[in-house]
Design a protein around this motif. Structure first.
Motif, PDB file in Angstrom:
ATOM      1  N   GLY A 105     -14.422   3.956  10.036  1.00  0.00           N
ATOM      2  CA  GLY A 105     -15.593   4.340   9.966  1.00  0.00           C
ATOM      3  C   GLY A 105     -15.278   5.679  10.485  1.00  0.00           C
ATOM      4  O   GLY A 105     -16.392   6.702  10.664  1.00  0.00           O
ATOM      5  N   GLN A 106     -13.810   6.064  11.343  1.00  0.00           N
ATOM      6  CA  GLN A 106     -13.198   7.074  11.426  1.00  0.00           C
ATOM      7  C   GLN A 106     -11.732   7.149  11.774  1.00  0.00           C
ATOM      8  O   GLN A 106     -11.591   5.931  11.814  1.00  0.00           O
ATOM      9  CB  GLN A 106     -14.258   8.019  12.989  1.00  0.00           C
ATOM     10  N   PRO A 107     -11.321   8.800  11.489  1.00  0.00           N
ATOM     11  CA  PRO A 107     -10.103   8.038  11.562  1.00  0.00           C
ATOM     12  C   PRO A 107      -8.996   8.056  12.906  1.00  0.00           C
ATOM     13  O   PRO A 107     -10.078   8.517  14.381  1.00  0.00           O
ATOM     14  CB  PRO A 107      -9.627   9.639  11.264  1.00  0.00           C
ATOM     15  N   ASP A 150       0.386  -1.500  -0.037  1.00  0.00           N
ATOM     16  CA  ASP A 150       0.083  -0.194  -0.159  1.00  0.00           C
ATOM     17  C   ASP A 150       0.765   1.301   0.135  1.00  0.00           C
ATOM     18  O   ASP A 150       0.691   1.777  -0.731  1.00  0.00           O
ATOM     19  CB  ASP A 150      -0.477   0.308   0.842  1.00  0.00           C
ATOM     20  N   ARG A 165       1.459   1.491   7.835  1.00  0.00           N
ATOM     21  CA  ARG A 165       0.730   2.722   7.423  1.00  0.00           C
ATOM     22  C   ARG A 165       0.863   3.247   7.870  1.00  0.00           C
ATOM     23  O   ARG A 165       0.947   4.561   6.816  1.00  0.00           O
ATOM     24  CB  ARG A 165      -0.596   1.568   7.307  1.00  0.00           C
ATOM     25  N   PHE A 176     -10.420   1.697   8.632  1.00  0.00           N
ATOM     26  CA  PHE A 176     -11.455   0.687   7.887  1.00  0.00           C
ATOM     27  C   PHE A 176     -12.335   0.621   9.121  1.00  0.00           C
ATOM     28  O   PHE A 176     -12.769   0.143   9.135  1.00  0.00           O
ATOM     29  CB  PHE A 176     -11.098  -0.350   7.090  1.00  0.00           C
ATOM     30  N   TRP A 232     -17.205  -0.158   6.533  1.00  0.00           N
ATOM     31  CA  TRP A 232     -16.286   1.623   6.389  1.00  0.00           C
ATOM     32  C   TRP A 232     -15.333   1.631   5.119  1.00  0.00           C
ATOM     33  O   TRP A 232     -13.746   1.126   5.587  1.00  0.00           O
ATOM     34  CB  TRP A 232     -15.656   1.986   7.325  1.00  0.00           C
ATOM     35  N   GLY A 233     -15.076   0.682   4.228  1.00  0.00           N
ATOM     36  CA  GLY A 233     -14.614   0.333   2.847  1.00  0.00           C
ATOM     37  C   GLY A 233     -13.457  -0.987   3.128  1.00  0.00           C
ATOM     38  O   GLY A 233     -12.528  -1.434   2.557  1.00  0.00           O
ATOM     39  N   PHE A 269     -10.464  -4.007   1.913  1.00  0.00           N
ATOM     40  CA  PHE A 269      -8.906  -4.316   2.438  1.00  0.00           C
ATOM     41  C   PHE A 269      -8.900  -5.833   2.646  1.00  0.00           C
ATOM     42  O   PHE A 269      -8.113  -7.241   2.494  1.00  0.00           O
ATOM     43  CB  PHE A 269      -9.142  -3.610   4.221  1.00  0.00           C
ATOM     44  N   GLU A 279      -3.455  12.197  11.286  1.00  0.00           N
ATOM     45  CA  GLU A 279      -4.499  11.077  11.278  1.00  0.00           C
ATOM     46  C   GLU A 279      -4.796  10.065  10.300  1.00  0.00           C
ATOM     47  O   GLU A 279      -3.689  10.341   8.830  1.00  0.00           O
ATOM     48  CB  GLU A 279      -6.521  11.782  10.715  1.00  0.00           C
ATOM     49  N   LEU A 280      -5.419   9.060  10.134  1.00  0.00           N
ATOM     50  CA  LEU A 280      -5.805   7.944   8.860  1.00  0.00           C
ATOM     51  C   LEU A 280      -7.037   7.437   9.609  1.00  0.00           C
ATOM     52  O   LEU A 280      -6.750   6.552  10.083  1.00  0.00           O
ATOM     53  CB  LEU A 280      -4.064   6.720   9.620  1.00  0.00           C
ATOM     54  N   ALA A 281      -6.889   7.457   7.801  1.00  0.00           N
ATOM     55  CA  ALA A 281      -8.081   6.209   7.984  1.00  0.00           C
ATOM     56  C   ALA A 281      -7.417   4.687   7.951  1.00  0.00           C
ATOM     57  O   ALA A 281      -7.184   3.919   7.519  1.00  0.00           O
ATOM     58  CB  ALA A 281      -9.161   6.524   6.111  1.00  0.00           C
ATOM     59  N   GLU A 338       1.693   6.861   6.144  1.00  0.00           N
ATOM     60  CA  GLU A 338       1.242   7.875   6.224  1.00  0.00           C
ATOM     61  C   GLU A 338       1.803   9.632   7.086  1.00  0.00           C
ATOM     62  O   GLU A 338       1.717  10.118   6.393  1.00  0.00           O
ATOM     63  CB  GLU A 338      -0.171   8.261   6.926  1.00  0.00           C
TER      64      GLU A 338
END
Lengths: 398, 324
Positions: free
Chosen positions: A338-340, A63, A305, A336, A276-277, A281, A332-334, A309
């Protein structure tokens, strides 16, 4: 003009037109897994794959390397499994080879020893849930990716409170880690206004594991150990040693739902998460590893990850600078969920939701709605700023 | 209240627009068709597995649907709803754009980190452009010279030169970029970030290069900021207003593009996802994935007028102009 020079010029002009500052940068990261002598798990569904954790780290590398190619950043990942007595030697070797960042899957004692042996390296704890590592035993050069036992116990307690299951029957093991976990649940119950109406200790005599007679022996033993409890709404299993919890839900004396180490379990991730996507993943991981993801893989992925970032946003590879950016408000990081996800700047713990997983689906996710906090609802889980005695972090940033 | 509804209905009916509205129902595997004059649901037809991205050709005759789990694009006649043919799309197509001529389709392949370029006449794959991780949002510049793709895990907008099919510019945005959209004059680009909770605003120079000029943020009293997740977006033709769908907060934000401030939040259905205008731009349509309906918003009054029940988990919406 030689061909090589032309190539170099073409590359330069490509970089020059890029809308952001792209400059060559090399980042060397390692994931080290300490393999301890362990009994096999009670359920063979929980047997550990050879590449457990490593597969998550590999996915993170893919990634972040994809992103890196647009920025002129290249990443190198080393994955190693070692015996606990060889850990410090390996850390010293990695340091000598120029690795500045180590995601470390180990128990508390080895984590602390490793961090103390190389203060200029940044360690990411991807396995140990011990809350003391986020408080009295914190280290300035160690961030914690995996949710602490306190966060997990609070996640269970919030859900219990929302369900109005206010009376707990606490069943705990006899090993030191079980006793500590039971304390986490006692603290969590108090924090969220729940009461523990009864408690039982189940002695680890070394013989209660999966055996030829399996359920026959267990079916006789467990009900006796938990018979005639005082009235309760839910059973809390504090079994950090995987000795009895999986047997508990269907061998209780009084039929009640179980949470904790069996039944509804607080986890950082699981292969059923699609929201949440998450499906994307899961697809990427399944394809890479040829198996379902585990918490260990997700935590390893999340650790690297997060590094990726921080590199993308700062354009540096220095562990200290990356650390301070990760602890800052800009990070901040996504993930999966639903919130950072972000980091607590008082103890280096990653703030994140905790999934409540029944083995097939996420029954719920904590923090639960209605549990408010002046800074972030995520800080209703685990040690809040005043609760951690860690003083090795720059507390005044936020 | 009934009287007001009746009035609103009369107002809608009198502005006789021959629009036909198509909604992809992700979980129902169908497309719902709605009459843009009477707001009646005309029919619901099978559209393949997991239909998501949906667009109408510039001449209004063809409907393109990303059938994500069929790994192809299905093309339907907008008048008869018959499937005309399929197009190769690469695996797991989610969102796509047509260039202004309708000749080329640019498809984001979420699982393979690619944008696939497909010729809509020869049905051939012309190019595969490697992009960031989890490509999602797609936009085409009004002059057709650039296609923008956003990648959700890489957190970038990639500017692909349509002449060479090579990325010319990359720009970082916030976490999980979902949607990219140009203003009609091509001088602005907006990129929403679902988890970052922002919209990044770029000025676009004459050579197509982006310069970040600001961020739009959202705040609704009493609503947790984590729920204010910008997903779909749409700019009015005059470029003055940007509408942003805010997912699980069940709201659409109306943003003044000059001040980059939110002027109003309009309450719509649950988990609002994608947006489309009717041909006269009088109405904005929103897909609401969890309440299985679309909301019709009066653009001038910035008010929700009505909701229309469609199929299971509506995802995208496209409008064919001038059909009878």
């Amino acid at each position: 003009m030689t061909p090589r020079l032309i190539a170099a010029l073409t590359l330069f002009s490509l970089l020059a037109v890029s809308a952001m500052s792209a400059s060559a940068l090399e980042i060397k990261m390692a994931m080290v897994r300490v393999d301890y002598p362990e009994l096999r798990p009670i359920s063979r569904l929980e047997e550990k794959a050879q590449d457990i954790g490593f597969a998550g780290a590999e996915l993170a590398l893919q990634d972040i390397a994809t992103t890196g190619q647009f920025m002129g950043h290249s990443y190198e990942l080393e994955t190693d499994s070692v015996a606990s007595e060889d850990l410090l030697t390996r850390v010293a070797e990695l340091r000598a080879e120029g690795f500045g960042i180590i995601a470390l899957s180990a128990r508390a004692a080895e984590l602390i020893a490793a961090a103390d042996s190389a203060s200029d390296l940044l360690f990411l704890n991807i396995a140990a849930t011990d809350t003391r590592l986020r408080s009295a035993d914190c280290r300035a050069n160690m961030l914690h990716i995996t949710p602490s036992a306190a966060m997990r116990a609070d996640a269970v307690a919030q859900f219990s409170a929302v369900k109005q299951w206010k009376r707990w029957f606490l069943v705990y093991g006899s090993n030191p880690s079980d006793i500590t976990l039971a304390d986490e649940y006692r603290r969590a119950a108090q924090k969220f206004g729940l009461s523990i109406t009864d408690e039982r200790e189940i002695l680890d005599t070394g013989g209660a594991r999966r055996a030829d007679t399996g359920h026959v022996a267990v079916q006789r033993q467990i009900p006796v150990l938990v018979q005639n409890p005082k009235d309760h709404d839910v059973v809390i299993a504090a079994d950090a040693s995987d000795v009895f919890a999986p047997y508990l839900p269907f061998h209780l004396w009084t039929p009640r739902p179980t949470m904790g180490a069996a039944g509804l379990r607080p986890v950082s991730f699981n292969p059923a998460t699609e929201s949440w996507g998450g499906m994307q993943f899961q697809s990427r991981f399944d394809k890479l590893a040829g198996r379902y993801v585990t918490e260990a893989d997700y935590d390893a992925w999340l650790a690297l990850r997060a590094i990726g970032e921080a590199v993308v946003r700062t354009g540096v590879n220095d562990p200290a600078e990356l650390r301070s950016f990760m602890l800052s408000e800009e990070f901040e990081l996504a993930a999966f969920k639903g919130q950072p996800v972000t980091f607590r700047n008082w103890n280096g713990q990653m703030r994140q939701p905790v999934l409540l997983y029944d083995g097939r689906i996420n029954a719920s996710v904590s923090p639960q709605e209605g549990f408010l906090h002046q800074f972030s609802p995520l800080d209703t889980l685990g040690l809040d700023r005043p609760e951690s005695v860690c003083d090795l972090f720059e507390r005044d940033q936020r | 209240m009934k009287f007001i509804c009746a009035l609103a209905f009369a107002a809608l009916s009198s502005t006789a627009q021959a629009d036909r509205i198509f909604v992809s129902n992700e979980r129902g595997n169908t497309v719902s068709v709605i009459d843009g004059t009477t707001w009646e649901v005309l029919t619901e037809f099978d559209a393949g597995l997991r239909p998501r991205g949906i667009i109408v050709s510039p001449d209004g005759k063809k409907l393109y649907v990303c059938a994500s789990d069929d790994n192809l694009v299905r093309v339907f006649d907008t008048a008869t709803y018959e499937e005309i043919h399929t197009l190769p799309s690469g695996p797991d197509p989610e969102l796509f754009v047509l260039d202004p001529s309708g000749q080329r389709l640019y498809v984001a392949n979420e699982d393979d980190n690619l944008v696939t370029v497909v010729d809509t006449e020869t049905h051939e794959v012309l190019a595969e452009v490697p992009v960031g991780v989890e490509p999602e949002g797609m936009a085409v510049s009004p002059d057709g010279k650039f296609v923008v793709n956003t990648s959700e895990t890489t957190n970038m907008a990639h500017f692909i030169d349509t002449e060479t099919n090579v990325i010319r510019y990359n720009a970082l945005v916030d976490q999980r970029p979902r949607y990219a959209g140009y203003s009609q004059d091509g001088k602005r680009l907006y990129v929403t970030a679902e988890i970052g909770g922002t919209v990044t605003v770029f000025d676009i120079a004459s050579d197509g290069s982006p310069t970040e000029v600001g961020k739009i943020r959202f705040d609704v009293p009493g609503v947790q900021t984590e729920w204010l997740q910008p997903v779909g977006g749409l700019v009015t033709k005059d470029g003055k207003l940007l509408f942003v769908a805010l997912g699980p907060s069940n709201r659409v934000a109306v943003v003044n593009t000059e001040t980059l401030e939110v002027e109003k939040y309009i309450l719509v259905g649950e988990r609002v996802w994608q947006l489309a205008f009717t041909s006269d731009e009088k109405y904005l349509l929103t897909t609401n994935g969890n309440s299985n309906d679309i909301t019709v918003i009066d653009v001038a009054r910035q008010e929700a007028l009505r909701s229309i029940q469609v199929g299971q988990q509506p995802w995208g919406v496209a409008v064919a102009y001038g059909l009878n």
